[in-house]
Design an enzyme around this catalytic site. Structure first.
Site, PDB file in Angstrom:
ATOM      1  N   GLU A 524      21.410  39.684 -63.124  1.00 59.58           N
ATOM      2  CA  GLU A 524      22.691  40.240 -63.575  1.00 59.58           C
ATOM      3  C   GLU A 524      23.872  39.616 -62.836  1.00 59.58           C
ATOM      4  OE1 GLU A 524      19.940  42.014 -63.202  1.00 59.58           O
ATOM      5  OE2 GLU A 524      19.641  42.824 -65.209  1.00 59.58           O
ATOM      6  N   HIS A 591      17.952  54.358 -66.587  1.00 62.75           N
ATOM      7  CA  HIS A 591      18.250  53.627 -67.817  1.00 62.75           C
ATOM      8  C   HIS A 591      19.131  54.424 -68.777  1.00 62.75           C
ATOM      9  CE1 HIS A 591      15.257  50.654 -66.685  1.00 62.75           C
ATOM     10  NE2 HIS A 591      15.417  49.996 -67.803  1.00 62.75           N
TER      11      HIS A 591
END
Ligand SMILES: Cc1ncc(C[n+]2csc(CCOP(=O)(O)OP(=O)(O)O)c2C)c(N)n1
Ligand SMILES: [Mg+2]
Length: 815
Positions: A524, A591
């Protein structure tokens, strides 16, 4: 079409050995023959100029005075006395098209790069640059009383601009908004230096990517410290740079591996910690290349105390990059004689060690080499040193003088005016965009064209498969801009064959060549960092984070880099990045979080969260026509949602929706409900119930944008109703809606019948899918909160406790 990289058990389980090759260490043998006397003199001059520049700063920081000029410098000065040869050798080989990125300790590197670029440029071009840069603001004080040659004027110009930047003056390279650790000057190929250790490690690969994708010449050098090689983002930047696909899957004509050198300015220390022997375990930084790819990143350990050894290495490595065999790792061995910063008491090293390195000093050693070679005598060398040092001192004198070099006035709004560029840019280049097929013929585009563009037709819900949804709406906006802006690229995890983790990019694989849409490593920080580097070079990027929960992995890139470079460059560098972030559901604590509040808090980011197809397409269109970083949240639970509010449907053609304007989704008189994100649909359900059970008409407004935010439609509504409930799926504490509530309390105080009430998710982890109803705000919570804290609802039986006492109880427990 799958890319067909077959994985075969027969080969995977065959006996074999993985072999490494030797890593050269100090392989250079002194050879002056490739250099003219003029070359050698230039190297000498640059070494001396940098040493003088840094010595002045050192003395000013330590004693407040240098050769009769007194000055108190409040800011930082991370000096590189001792490291000059590494900087000058690096810059000697680079052309203005070669771009350097650096660290907090980069004064020497930027001076060396500027001096090298100046020598390679025509006088007319130099004058054009100096007169054009900040409308000649740096040139005017630098040229006063000087009637020498243009290159010498350009050196004075740059030295003055660098000092002024360090001293936070309006005539600084970044108008004083960057300071010592963030200077840049793109006309000479000097790209941002970074106060975050290893910051350039994830950004510079994006610049190299830009060069490949847009077929530009030149290479990129990331000058970073030895200690930075333990930073995750540096590893991610290396991984991003070393992907096989550049050579295996991308069009050969692009040139192969990324043209980047990770140049470790290996001075043996972090601040006081020692990577070699203490804080890392790799021994030599050069060894790291062996773990990256079969080329071992062509790594070498080079004597950074000898400018000629560094030049030799850079020359060879540049050829490696030009033949498409990048990336490269150079371990340039040097030493920082100065302290890490002026407050450094050198408690971590012995005086004897420093003295050894002083005896080996690169400038003295180079002088001896030149004297022995005989071409340049002591007199010429001394005269040259005197001359360059005099110019540095003179520019220092002008930079500290507040009459010549003012700061921007404290009451100035300059910083505010450069936080966003707010430009409309159709395309960042005029080339014909590279596409794999005519967008009209794209199967997904055709399929979408056959869909119904509203959610309800003739009073009946449109079947899911026939209805244009949010996923389709975003796809349309992306395809439109890909066909206009040749610089536009998209990358992220699973972006290509998979079609984007949630199917938004399905069909783009057919439409675009590899270099415009590709799978990034699971990095990321590497993804966002590369997007930033790409944008700083002047290209448009759509980068994707698969889940909002992963923002922490790209924390520095989002919070310190993406958000800050436009302002730190005084509005001179662009940041056209759309960062798509999908907010999950049903996947539990790691998540399923809405982290819009984190980016809302950070100055310099536009933050939007459209939740209807009409808004998603219009806002993506606006984001992709702009020049600012936009964090574009999308909700996984809404990707299949059709258009319920714009009854004429989602237009097929191009239109934009403002990135700052809330949208009234349902008009009403008695109460205002403001939502952000998917909470819109709960707000509508609550409004329906209020109408049905209690005869109340609620106005429902979707915030759409958290920053910037035009309060006018909110004020108008709240003044009308006198009551406001704010709803969000983010956890309640510190959420975007708390800010909106505070602002509305002040803006509408006289009209309010009750304080604004915020209902968000509980201040918990997001529990499992089956338990989500206990976490996300439910319709009943909204009704109960209205009843309890805004407007008693006749005959209402509360199902939950939304009282102020309960609010206080939860706060006391921190949950
Ligand atoms: C992410 C981050 N952590 C810590 C610091 C504080 N810091 C500034 S310089 C430095 C040492 C960096 O060492 P190295 O990368 O070798 O560069 P050098 O200072 O030796 O040039 C540290 C820990 C920082 N600026 N950024
Ligand atoms: Mg170091």
């Amino acid at each position: 079409m799958p890319k067909s990289i077959i994985v075969d058990p027969a080969t995977e389980f065959a006996k074999d050995t993985i072999r490494f090759c030797d890593i050269p260490v100090n392989a250079y043998k002194t050879d002056l023959s490739p250099f003219s006397d003029a070359d050698l003199l230039h190297i000498w001059e640059d070494l001396c100029a940098i040493r003088e520049f840094e010595t002045i700063l050192n003395e000013i920081k330590l004693k407040g005075t240098y050769k009769g000029i007194s000055y108190q410098h409040a800011g930082p000065a991370h000096l590189s006395i001792g490291q000059e040869a590494a900087a000058v050798g690096m810059a000697f080989v680079l052309t203005p098209d070669d771009h350097i990125f650096g660290s907090h300790r980069s004064h020497g590197e930027i001076l060396a790069k500027a001096f090298s670029a100046i020598r390679q440029m025509e006088d007319a071009r130099l004058m054009e640059i100096m007169q054009g840069y900040l409308d000649g603001a740096i040139l005017r004080p630098a040229e006063r009383g000087f009637d020498g040659a243009v290159p010498e004027l350009a050196r004075r110009f740059f030295i003055y601009g660098a000092f002024s930047e360090i001293f936070a003056r309006e005539h600084g390279l970044n108008r004083g908004l960057g300071g010592s650790m963030h200077a840049f000057f793109t006309p000479f190929g000097i790209y941002p230096n970074n106060a975050i250790v290893g910051g350039s490690g994830s950004i510079a690969p994006g610049a190299a990517l830009f060069k490949r994708v847009n077929r530009k010449g030149g290479i990129v050098v990331a000058n970073i410290g030895d200690a930075s090689f333990s930073c995750g983002p540096v590893w991610e930047g290396i991984t991003f740079s070393a992907m096989d696909q550049y050579r295996t899957l991308w069009d050969k004509s692009l040139g192969g591996g990324l043209p980047i050198i990770f140049n470790c300015m290996d001075n043996h220390y972090g601040m006081g910690g020692q990577p070699q022997g203490e804080t890392m375990g790799c021994g030599f930084i050069a060894r790291i290349g062996a773990g990256v790819n079969p080329d071992q990143m062509h790594a070498e350990r080079v004597n950074g105390y000898d400018p000629l050894a560094v030049i030799d290495a850079f020359r060879r490595k540049k050829c490696v990059l030009q033949s498409g065999e990048g990336p490269v790792l150079l371990d340039t061995v040097t030493y920082r004689i100065s302290g890490h910063s002026p407050s450094d008491a050198s408690s971590y090293r012995s005086r004897e060690e420093i003295e050894r390195w002083q005896r080996a000093d690169s400038i003295d050693a180079f002088r001896r080499t030149l004297m022995e070679a005989g071409g340049l005598g002591a007199e010429r060398l001394d005269a040259a040193r005197e001359q360059v040092c005099a110019a540095v001192f003179e520019m220092f004198g002008r930079a500290v003088d507040l009459n010549i070099s003012p700061r921007i006035p404290v009451e100035s709004e300059l910083v505010g005016s450069v936080m966003f560029s707010n430009r409309k840019v159709e395309k960042f280049d005029h080339r014909v965009p590279e596409l794999s097929q005519n967008p009209e013929e794209n199967p997904r585009a055709q399929q979408i064209r056959g869909k119904v563009r509203v959610a309800v037709e003739n009073g009946k819900p449109v079947p899911k498969l026939k209805m244009l949804n949010i996923r389709d709406a975003i796809f349309e906006a992306l395809l439109h801009r890909f066909a206009i802006d040749p610089t536009m690229v998209a990358f992220g995890e699973e972006n290509r064959d998979w079609g984007g983790a949630f199917g938004v990019y399905r069909g783009l694989t057919e439409a675009l060549p590899y270099h415009r849409l590709f799978n990034a490593p699971i990095s990321e920080a590497g993804i966002v960092g590369a997007a930033i580097g790409y944008a700083l070079e002047g290209g448009r990027v759509v980068a994707e984070l698969m889940y909002a929960d992963f923002m922490g992995r790209a924390g520095d890139e989002i919070f310190n880099q993406l958000s800050k470079w436009q302002a730190m460059s005084a509005g001179q560098l662009p940041m056209p990045v759309v960062l798509r972030i999908s907010v999950g559901a049903k996947y539990g604590a790691q998540h399923s979080q809405d982290w819009s509040a984190l980016v809302h808090h950070i100055p310099g980011l536009k933050v939007v969260y459209p939740v209807t197809p009409y808004d998603a397409k219009g806002m993506m269109n606006a984001a992709l026509a702009g020049s600012d970083p936009v964090v574009f949240f999308e909700s996984q639970k809404l990707y299949d949602t059709g258009e319920l509010f714009v009854l004429s449907g989602v237009p097929e053609g191009y239109y934009e929706v403002s990135l700052s304007e809330p949208s009234v989704k349902r008009a009403g008189q008695d109460l205002t409900i403001i939502s952000f994100g998917p909470a819109l649909y709960g707000a509508i359900a609550a409004a329906d119930e209020l109408a049905k059970q209690y005869g109340l008409s609620a106005e429902v407004i979707d915030l759409r944008s958290a920053n910037p935010l035009d309060y006018a439609p909110l004020i108008e509504s709240v003044r009308k109703t006198g009551k406001v409930l704010l709803v969000t799926d983010a956890v309640e504490r510190g959420c975007v809606m708390q800010t909106v509530a505070t602002e509305l309390t002040q803006l509408c105080f006289d009209s309010l019948d009750a304080p604004p009430v915020v209902v968000g998710s509980r201040n918990w982890i997001t529990p499992a899918a089956e338990l989500e109803a206990s976490f996300f705000p439910q319709r009943d919570w909204l009704l109960d909160a209205i009843h309890e804290r805004i407007l008693p609802l006749k005959g209402h039986q509360a199902k939950t406790d939304q009282s102020l006492q309960e609010l206080a109880r939860r706060a006391r427990l921190g949950v």
